[in-house]
Design a protein around this motif. Structure first.
Motif, PDB file in Angstrom:
ATOM      1  N   UNK A 252      -2.771 -13.044   5.424  1.00 22.42           N
ATOM      2  CA  UNK A 252      -2.175 -12.747   4.118  1.00 22.42           C
ATOM      3  C   UNK A 252      -2.883 -11.555   3.476  1.00 22.42           C
ATOM      4  N   UNK A 253      -2.129 -10.811   2.664  1.00 16.73           N
ATOM      5  CA  UNK A 253      -2.677  -9.718   1.892  1.00 16.73           C
ATOM      6  C   UNK A 253      -2.511  -9.993   0.408  1.00 16.73           C
ATOM      7  N   UNK A 254      -3.609  -9.908  -0.339  1.00 17.95           N
ATOM      8  CA  UNK A 254      -3.597 -10.187  -1.776  1.00 17.95           C
ATOM      9  C   UNK A 254      -4.040  -8.925  -2.499  1.00 17.95           C
ATOM     10  N   UNK A 255      -3.280  -8.532  -3.533  1.00 19.81           N
ATOM     11  CA  UNK A 255      -3.615  -7.365  -4.347  1.00 19.81           C
ATOM     12  C   UNK A 255      -3.618  -7.785  -5.809  1.00 19.81           C
ATOM     13  N   UNK A 256      -4.737  -7.569  -6.494  1.00 20.02           N
ATOM     14  CA  UNK A 256      -4.860  -7.945  -7.897  1.00 20.02           C
ATOM     15  C   UNK A 256      -5.321  -6.730  -8.699  1.00 20.02           C
ATOM     16  N   UNK A 257      -4.897  -6.705  -9.965  1.00 25.89           N
ATOM     17  CA  UNK A 257      -5.315  -5.599 -10.843  1.00 25.89           C
ATOM     18  C   UNK A 257      -6.728  -5.819 -11.368  1.00 25.89           C
ATOM     19  N   UNK A 258      -6.927  -6.934 -12.120  1.00 32.25           N
ATOM     20  CA  UNK A 258      -8.227  -7.176 -12.730  1.00 32.25           C
ATOM     21  C   UNK A 258      -8.433  -8.670 -12.906  1.00 32.25           C
ATOM     22  N   UNK A 259      -9.688  -9.128 -12.723  1.00 36.08           N
ATOM     23  CA  UNK A 259     -10.043 -10.542 -12.836  1.00 36.08           C
ATOM     24  C   UNK A 259     -11.232 -10.651 -13.784  1.00 36.08           C
ATOM     25  N   UNK A 260     -11.134 -11.604 -14.726  1.00 38.36           N
ATOM     26  CA  UNK A 260     -12.183 -11.765 -15.730  1.00 38.36           C
ATOM     27  C   UNK A 260     -13.375 -12.544 -15.179  1.00 38.36           C
TER      28      UNK A 260
END
Length: 350
Positions: A252-260
C-alpha cells in the motif's frame, strides 16, 4: 482537569489529543479480541469531548462563581432543616397524603419455591434397581448366553495363526460407512466489504484491494485516520489530522499532508509512506519492506522502530543544493553492538 489555569478549554483539547494516541493503541490491540475495550475507549473519548464543550461554553476563562449567592453556613442550615422536616413513611397498610388520599401498602412477598426431589436419593434408587436387574439375569442359568453372537472359525486366533500378529479381529459381517469429508469455508467467505467512514472523530479506511484512488479530503485537526487490512491500494489524506495509523496492510501507498501527533505503522509489509509537510513522530512496529519519504519540514522527526526490518527513509537535498536533486536513501539500522560501560549498557549500530 479544568480547575487550573485561566484558559482550561485549550488545555483539555491538548489532553484529548494526547489521550487519542493511547486510545488508538488499545483499539488496535483489542479490536478483534475483545470489542468491549474499544467501546470503553470510545465512551471515554466522548466524555472528554463533552467536558471540553461544557468548559468552552460556561468556564472559558476558568471556573465562574456566583458572587450574589448565599453563604455556605446558611446553605447548609437550609438543607439540614429541609431534611429534618420530612415526615417518615408509615409502616401501616396505607399512608395518608395531602387531602386524604391513601397509598396502598406494597404486595406480600412471592411464595417460596416448590418442593424438589433429593437427587442423591433418586440416583441411589436407580443404581440399586439396575444392580438387581443384573443379578436376576445372572441367575437365569444356561440360557444367559443365548443372546451371544456365535464366533466363526475364521475369526478364532488359535485356529488362524495369522490373526495373532494383530490384536484386532476383522468383522466379516460389518460394512464400512463412508462419511462425507467436511470442507472448510472458502477464502471469499472471510472477505469483508471495503468501506470509508467517519465514526465520531475517527476515519475508518479498511478492506480495500487494488484501489488506487482513495482520497480523504474533509479532515480536521482533531480527527484520526485508521487504515486497516488494505492490499495493493493507494490512500491520500489531505489537510492536517491528529494521528494516522496503518495496520495489517500489504503493498500500500499512503500520502499525508500534515500530522499533529504521530504516524503509526503496525504489522505492514511492502509499503510506501510519504509526508508532504510535517510530522513530529513516526513509530514502526512489526513491519518490513517500507519506504518512507520525508519533506524538508519533517527532517527533525523522531523515529521509533521495533521488530522491523528493511525500513528505508528517503529525504530531499538541502535547500540551495545544485546538481543532483534526487532523494537520499538511508536504511534504518538492524544490527547493533552493545557494551557495558561504567555499569550501563551502551548500544551502537554496526
Amino acid at each position: 482537569m479544568y480547575l487550573q489555569g485561566s484558559s482550561p478549554a485549550p488545555y483539555i483539547q491538548k489532553m484529548i489529543s494526547a489521550a487519542e494516541v493511547y486510545a488508538n493503541k488499545v483499539k488496535m490491540e483489542f479490536e478483534d479480541k475483545d470489542p468491549i475495550h474499544c467501546e470503553w475507549v470510545d465512551s471515554y473519548m466522548y466524555l472528554l469531548q463533552q467536558v471540553h464543550h461544557y468548559v468552552e461554553e460556561y468556564h472559558a476563562a476558568g471556573i465562574t462563581w456566583n458572587l450574589t449567592g448565599d453563604t455556605p453556613e446558611n446553605f447548609a442550615d437550609a438543607n439540614r432543616s429541609s431534611v429534618t422536616s420530612a415526615k417518615p413513611v408509615s409502616s401501616s397498610s396505607t399512608t395518608s397524603v395531602g387531602g386524604g388520599s391513601s397509598i396502598p401498602s406494597p404486595p406480600p412477598p412471592p411464595p417460596g419455591p416448590s418442593p424438589t426431589l433429593d437427587e442423591s436419593t433418586v440416583k441411589h434408587a436407580s443404581v440399586a434397581g439396575d444392580m438387581k436387574a443384573v443379578f436376576r439375569s445372572l441367575n437365569i442359568g444356561e440360557s444367559v448366553t443365548a443372546g451371544l453372537k456365535k464366533v466363526d472359525q475364521s475369526q478364532m486366533t488359535h485356529m488362524n495363526p495369522g490373526l495373532r500378529g494383530s490384536n484386532m479381529v476383522k468383522d466379516i459381517g460389518s460394512k464400512k460407512i463412508d462419511y462425507p469429508t467436511p470442507t472448510g469455508p472458502t477464502q471469499s467467505s472471510f472477505n469483508k466489504p471495503a468501506r470509508t467512514a467517519l465514526e465520531g472523530n475517527k476515519w475508518i479506511v479498511e478492506n480495500y484491494s487494488d484501489n488506487q484512488s482513495i482520497v480523504i479530503s474533509d479532515t480536521s485537526i482533531d480527527q484520526t485516520v485508521y487504515i486497516y487490512g488494505c492490499k495493493n491500494s493507494t490512500i491520500q489524506v489531505k489537510g492536517k489530522v491528529n494521528v494516522v495509523t496503518m495496520d495489517c496492510c500489504t503493498r500500500c501507498g499512503i500520502a499525508v499532508d500534515s500530522v499533529v501527533s504521530t504516524i503509526d505503522i503496525v504489522n505492514s509489509r511492502s509499503f510506501a509512506f510519504q509526508i508532504f509537510q510535517i510530522t513530529p513522530i513516526i513509530t514502526i512496529d512489526k513491519s518490513e519492506g517500507g519506504q518512507i519519504y520525508l519533506s524538508r519540514e519533517s527532517l527533525g522527526v523522531d523515529i521509533l522502530t521495533s521488530k522491523s526490518s528493511a525500513i528505508n527513509f528517503l529525504f530531499p537535498p538541502a535547500e540551495g543544493t545544485t546538481g543532483d536533486t534526487d532523494f537520499t536513501e538511508i536504511p534504518v539500522p538492524e544490527h547493533f553492538k552493545s557494551n557495558i560501560v561504567s555499569g550501563r549498557i551502551v548500544t551502537m549500530p554496526v
